[in-house]
Enzyme design. Structure first.
Site, short mmCIF file in Angstrom:
data_model
loop_
_atom_site.label_atom_id
_atom_site.label_comp_id
_atom_site.label_asym_id
_atom_site.label_seq_id
_atom_site.Cartn_x
_atom_site.Cartn_y
_atom_site.Cartn_z
CG ASP A 79 10.55 -2.14 -42.04
OD1 ASP A 79 9.64 -2.93 -41.76
OD2 ASP A 79 11.28 -2.26 -43.06
CG HIS A 223 10.04 3.22 -42.23
ND1 HIS A 223 9.64 3.26 -43.55
CD2 HIS A 223 11.18 2.49 -42.20
CE1 HIS A 223 10.51 2.57 -44.29
NE2 HIS A 223 11.46 2.10 -43.49
ZN LIG Z 1 14.78 -0.25 -41.76
#
Ligand SMILES: [Zn+2]
Length: 261
Positions: A79, A223
């Site tokens: 992400d 991430h």
């Molecule tokens: Zn996010």
């Protein structure tokens, strides 16, 4: 002889707290019921999408955090990118291990990093929607939420990359009233059941926990952008990919996981 106490008597005995005791399971039941309404019979519970039960199409999915399968396959998701500091290293690790992944990108980061976005797609990675500006949906009404999704979609299209149907809300915040609207937009919501980053853990602890937590059909969250810096993620991802492979897991994108039979 002790007479059997009735529930009513027990309720009286514990006073007002009885309602709390009853309301918790009731809330859980209502949650499941609300998620299930409008879903197809493929749904056995709200957060698990059954590949066996039905064809894995986005129309029938609302929200899922993993997939039921017997096969040792997991989806890797990243992400908040793309980010020139972290995304290229993560892409290299994926390519080196023969894995694919889904990147839930932020629209404005796509616009700022078109070449990296195209590199991801050209390397067989899936690009999916994580809103235009990473807005917390607690602070946005439904039209604003839909705008965030549509604008991210446009940003992806503008750099010439194909977008998957899926959507992941920033921080996993999914307002109750929005779920059906996202589905009507053709946007099943993908959450996760294993999370890589934990600030208080060492590299070794992260790798160990992730490898101990995965199961066939897991969706793993990491991430490649956002704060704080992702140097730790860049260090642990190659080790996690190697460890998953040693456990016999194939690492794929969300679409590929849903196509698993
Ligand atoms: Zn996010």
């Amino acid at each position: 002889m002790t007479p059997r106490r009735s529930l009513t008597k027990d309720m009286k005995a514990i006073g007002g707290r009885g309602w709390l005791v009853l309301s918790l399971p009731l809330t859980l039941f209502m949650t499941i019921w609300i998620f299930a309404v409008g879903a197809t019979t493929a749904y056995t519970d709200p957060f698990h999408y059954s590949v066996e039960a039905s064809v894995a199409t986005s129309e029938s999915a609302i929200v899922f955090a993993d997939v039921r399968t017997e096969k040792r396959v997991v989806a890797m998701t990243f992400d908040d990118g793309p980010d020139p500091r972290w995304t290229p290293s993560i892409l290299d690790a994926l390519i080196e291990s023969g894995s694919t992944a889904t990147f839930f990108v932020i629209g404005r980061n796509v616009t700022a990093n078109p070449a990296i976005t195209r590199d991801l797609a050209a390397s067989g990675m899936e690009i999916a929607n994580h809103t235009q500006d990473h807005v917390d949906f607690h602070d946005a009404n439904l039209p604003e939420q839909l705008d965030q999704i549509r604008n991210c979609s446009r940003s992806i299209k503008e750099v010439g990359v194909e977008e998957a149907d899926y959507f992941r809300p920033p921080k996993g915040v999914l307002p109750f009233g929005s779920v059906q609207a996202f589905r009507q937009e053709g946007r099943p919501t993908v959450l996760w059941d294993v999370s890589v980053e934990r600030r208080d853990e060492s590299d070794d602890e992260i790798v160990e926990r992730v490898l101990a937590s995965v199961h066939p059909g897991s969706i793993i969250l990491a991430h490649d952008g956002g704060i704080p810096n992702r140097a730790k993620t860049v260090r642990v991802i190659p080790r996690i990919l190697k460890g998953l492979s040693a456990l016999g897991y194939e690492v794929v994108s969300v679409s590929e996981l849903l196509d698993t039979e």
